[in-house]
Motif scaffolding. Structure first.
Motif, mmCIF file in Angstrom:
data_model
loop_
_atom_site.group_PDB
_atom_site.id
_atom_site.type_symbol
_atom_site.label_atom_id
_atom_site.label_comp_id
_atom_site.label_asym_id
_atom_site.label_seq_id
_atom_site.Cartn_x
_atom_site.Cartn_y
_atom_site.Cartn_z
ATOM 1 N N ASN A 35 0.824 -1.214 0.000
ATOM 2 C CA ASN A 35 0.000 0.000 0.000
ATOM 3 C C ASN A 35 0.852 1.256 0.000
ATOM 4 O O ASN A 35 0.474 2.275 -0.584
ATOM 5 C CB ASN A 35 -0.946 0.003 1.205
ATOM 6 N N ARG A 81 0.837 4.306 -2.721
ATOM 7 C CA ARG A 81 0.746 5.716 -2.337
ATOM 8 C C ARG A 81 1.860 6.533 -2.966
ATOM 9 O O ARG A 81 1.656 7.665 -3.416
ATOM 10 C CB ARG A 81 0.785 5.861 -0.808
ATOM 11 N N PRO A 116 -1.241 8.873 -5.211
ATOM 12 C CA PRO A 116 -2.140 8.983 -4.060
ATOM 13 C C PRO A 116 -3.569 8.573 -4.405
ATOM 14 O O PRO A 116 -4.269 7.988 -3.579
ATOM 15 C CB PRO A 116 -2.067 10.476 -3.696
ATOM 16 N N ASP A 117 -3.978 8.859 -5.653
ATOM 17 C CA ASP A 117 -5.320 8.475 -6.074
ATOM 18 C C ASP A 117 -5.467 6.957 -6.108
ATOM 19 O O ASP A 117 -6.492 6.400 -5.712
ATOM 20 C CB ASP A 117 -5.618 9.060 -7.455
ATOM 21 N N ALA A 173 -3.882 4.828 -4.281
ATOM 22 C CA ALA A 173 -3.900 4.309 -2.913
ATOM 23 C C ALA A 173 -5.299 4.383 -2.303
ATOM 24 O O ALA A 173 -5.616 3.652 -1.357
ATOM 25 C CB ALA A 173 -2.916 5.085 -2.048
ATOM 26 N N GLN A 174 -6.141 5.283 -2.831
ATOM 27 C CA GLN A 174 -7.509 5.421 -2.334
ATOM 28 C C GLN A 174 -8.482 4.489 -3.047
ATOM 29 O O GLN A 174 -9.667 4.456 -2.699
ATOM 30 C CB GLN A 174 -7.979 6.875 -2.506
ATOM 31 N N ARG A 175 -7.999 3.735 -4.029
ATOM 32 C CA ARG A 175 -8.873 2.831 -4.781
ATOM 33 C C ARG A 175 -9.424 1.746 -3.854
ATOM 34 O O ARG A 175 -8.701 1.236 -2.995
ATOM 35 C CB ARG A 175 -8.071 2.208 -5.925
ATOM 36 N N GLN A 210 -8.781 -0.586 8.786
ATOM 37 C CA GLN A 210 -8.580 0.422 7.737
ATOM 38 C C GLN A 210 -9.750 0.461 6.750
ATOM 39 O O GLN A 210 -9.690 1.144 5.734
ATOM 40 C CB GLN A 210 -7.277 0.126 6.985
ATOM 41 N N TYR A 238 -11.116 -2.192 5.032
ATOM 42 C CA TYR A 238 -11.089 -3.168 3.947
ATOM 43 C C TYR A 238 -11.762 -4.473 4.364
ATOM 44 O O TYR A 238 -11.839 -4.804 5.553
ATOM 45 C CB TYR A 238 -9.650 -3.473 3.518
#
Length: 427
Positions: A264, A268, A272-273, A275-277, A305, A307
């Motif tokens: 992860n 990132r 960064p986008d 990592a937000q998937r 987190q 998930y």
């Protein structure tokens, strides 16, 4: 032997030049003063990109880097227009991004099926029949064709998959893909068995399916270029959902939580986008897990987190249908695969205006202006656009052309002819 996977290529493309206009006069027995009848030159061929679903790599561009379309034929007498140049159609895999090599701007995302004109062919030059007027009945000049557009572009393949499998090498991603789809990736018990992405269609039930991509293993430092992962991280840019495969067996002495956090972090660092998937964590090799508490600790860590964790054994076909069901459920509410909007703004090509132009005055008083840099400049001007015309006027003024014409005696109202463009001179 596996085929090399090429996912980035730089090519040079050039559209065809327009044909030259013809200087000709109609001559026929018993016909007096036949007049000018020179035909126009043909249009140069364009460079057109077309998606081909039978292509999965950019291998075709590894050895051929230059592409040129056909030139237009010159015009002929009897007002015959020259033949247009042949368009050149270049086929690319679906999902190819086309970038301007100089600026890096996206020119087109070849994710749809519509063809894209990458370079327009040059306009054909006018024949002398266009220049006949009541006061200019015998024009002895025609215009040269304009050059076609040319670009250096970078083709970058970003796979169109709904789901991307991520994780360290040898955690079972390829095995999972082979179990849930009909894909047959190479599977072996060593790192970097997967050297290029594999795609598989996963069937869930009637009317429900999705595309899954097995990405080569990511290692720490991948976002900075280490290992194989860096070259292929771009392929999960478009994925709507990531399935993060973690080896919980302990067979290679790995720590599941540390592996999960490391991957992860690489995502990132890369984007960064990305990592937000949304992610689903697949705890693989549960059937041979040496420490049952390791799964519980990983579940607590990932659920904290936000998930979801699914316990599976891809090799033993355990939990894989449950995983597929979870993936299908999440995909049903996620937005569609990303399509990149072009941000490329065509700019007039930079021209060196220091070279002298050829300026002549015709018998009827028309000022004829020609020259290589002027020809290139006019090939990039849209005369129906105000800002483009203002740029054209500014370039001519800064080149010293208007001053030179005034020194040669041009008067207000005189006609200036530049290739297929004419205007009345005004100070």
């Amino acid at each position: 032997m596996a085929t090399s996977f090429i996912d980035k290529a730089r090519i040079s493309v050039r559209a065809g030049n327009g044909g030259n206009g013809s200087v000709s006069f109609h001559r026929e027995k018993y016909v007096a003063a036949g007049g000018p009848d020179g035909g126009d030159g043909g249009r140069g061929g364009s460079i057109i990109l077309q998606v081909d679903d039978n292509m999965s790599t950019l291998m075709d561009f590894r050895y051929k880097r230059k592409y040129e379309a056909g030139n237009g034929a010159d015009g002929q007498g009897a007002r015959k227009t020259g033949k247009d140049g042949t368009d050149l159609v270049i086929k690319v895999p679906r999902g190819t991004l086309v970038r301007d090599a100089e600026t890096g701007e996206i020119m087109q995302d070849m994710s749809g099926s519509e063809p894209y004109v990458l370079c327009k062919g040059g306009r054909g030059g006018w024949g002398n029949s266009h220049f006949a007027t009541p006061t200019r009945q015998v024009p002895r000049f025609a215009k040269a064709g304009l050059p076609g557009e040319a670009h250096d572009v970078i083709l970058e393949l970003k796979l169109l998959a709904d789901v991307g499998l991520v994780g360290f090498p040898n955690v079972g991603k390829s095995t999972l893909l082979s179990v849930v789809s009909k894909a047959q990736p190479k599977i072996a018990n060593y790192h970097f068995t997967t050297l290029f992405p594999n795609l598989g269609v996963v069937w869930v039930e009637d009317g429900v399916s999705f595309v899954m991509a097995d990405i080569p293993g990511i290692i720490e430092g991948a976002s900075e270029g280490a290992g194989l992962g860096h070259d292929f991280l771009r392929h999960i840019d478009r994925c709507r959902l990531l399935v993060h495969v973690v080896d919980v067996s302990g067979s290679e002495g790995r720590a599941p939580i540390a592996d999960f956090d490391a991957i992860n972090e690489e995502l990132r660092q890369y984007s960064p986008d990305l990592a937000q998937r949304p992610q689903i964590v697949a705890a693989n090799k549960c059937d041979i897990c040496e420490d049952p508490d390791a799964i519980a600790r990983l579940r607590e860590h990932v659920e904290a987190q936000g998930y979801t964790l699914v316990e599976i054994s891809a090799a033993a076909h355990q939990g894989t249908r449950e995983l597929v069901g979870k993936v299908a459920q999440m995909l049903s509410v996620l937005p569609p695969v990303t399509v990149y909007e072009p941000d490329y703004v065509p700019r007039p090509a930079a021209v060196d205006t220091s070279a002298p132009l050829d300026i002549q005055r015709a018998d009827d008083g028309t000022w004829l202006v020609e020259g290589p840099w002027l020809q290139r400049l006019m090939g990039n001007i849209n005369f129906s656009d105000y800002e483009s015309r203002m740029y054209f006027d500014k370039t001519l003024r800064e080149s010293g052309l208007f001053q030179q014409l005034e020194e040669m005696g041009i008067q207000d109202g005189d006609t200036v002819s530049m290739y297929d463009f004419e205007f009345e001179y005004q100070r």
